[in-house]
Design an enzyme around this catalytic site. Sequence first.
Site, PDB file in Angstrom:
ATOM      1  N   MET A  94       0.839  -1.181   0.000  1.00 52.91           N
ATOM      2  CA  MET A  94       0.000   0.000   0.000  1.00 52.91           C
ATOM      3  C   MET A  94       0.881   1.239   0.000  1.00 52.91           C
ATOM      4  SD  MET A  94      -3.178  -1.044   2.420  1.00 52.91           S
ATOM      5  CE  MET A  94      -2.133  -1.276   3.846  1.00 52.91           C
ATOM      6  N   GLY A  95       1.548   1.487  -1.162  1.00 52.54           N
ATOM      7  CA  GLY A  95       2.259   2.736  -1.319  1.00 52.54           C
ATOM      8  C   GLY A  95       1.220   3.820  -1.182  1.00 52.54           C
ATOM      9  N   THR A  96       1.217   4.497  -0.076  1.00 48.23           N
ATOM     10  CA  THR A  96      -0.016   5.028   0.502  1.00 48.23           C
ATOM     11  C   THR A  96       0.139   6.464   0.937  1.00 48.23           C
ATOM     12  OG1 THR A  96      -0.613   2.867   1.322  1.00 48.23           O
ATOM     13  CG2 THR A  96      -1.516   4.669   2.519  1.00 48.23           C
ATOM     14  N   THR A  97      -0.991   7.096   1.199  1.00 44.03           N
ATOM     15  CA  THR A  97      -1.023   8.329   1.991  1.00 44.03           C
ATOM     16  C   THR A  97      -2.018   8.122   3.128  1.00 44.03           C
ATOM     17  OG1 THR A  97      -0.547   9.691   0.048  1.00 44.03           O
ATOM     18  CG2 THR A  97      -1.449  10.798   1.982  1.00 44.03           C
TER      19      THR A  97
END
Length: 236
Positions: free
Chosen positions: A13-16
């Site tokens: 989950m390359g995420t914010t």
Amino acid sequence: MASDMNLNAAHSMGTTIIGVTYNGGVVLGADSRTSTGVYVANRASDKITQLTDNVYVCRSGSAADSQVVSDYVRYFLHQHTIQLGQPATVKVCANLVRLLSYGNKNMLETGLIVGGWDKYEGGKIYGIPLGGTLLELPFTIGGSGSSYLYGFFDQAWKEGMTKDEAEQLVVKAVSLAIARDGASGGVVRTVVINSEGVTRNYYPGDKLPLWHEELEPQNSLLDILNTAIPEPMNIQ
């Protein structure tokens, strides 16, 4: 083709993810993109997971790692609630996440934000980054998109915000990260937690603020095909 796109890579989950306190509670927010290499495995995932009735956790990093930590913490908190006969505080929830993250720091690749409300301390936000450190903060950001938000929060954050101001700040920040970070995308989900309970909100991608050089939302191919085709001009 499959090897080029690395479809067998672990789901990440390359995420914010964002947690913000306001005058009366907390607001948690996240995007919804889950990646497998450069392939988007899920464009509408839910990265804000319930731990108890009054505490939620935002997950980033390895999807599998963050899910298993959340599952273990939820199980332990259920036992804790039965033994004490009352809901766990936000601090207890965050410390359980910290214990699991720190005790398995050599194997886990996940950063988490715990937020909630309890009758003893009100709304609280805790950040547990890689390695298992526990940080109590008025606001915190995490995931790959957070790199683009530190200056924004330095300018936009203020103490004593109302619920609407805090939620608007979270939505605006996540939309900015989506515009800048290729690993963040999809929709924006928020969870507002206060003495009155929990409210979940959903903001679709075509309703988010547009930033510099972003394109306006376009109709899908199906919408274009279903529109009436104008008659050809009659040239004399």
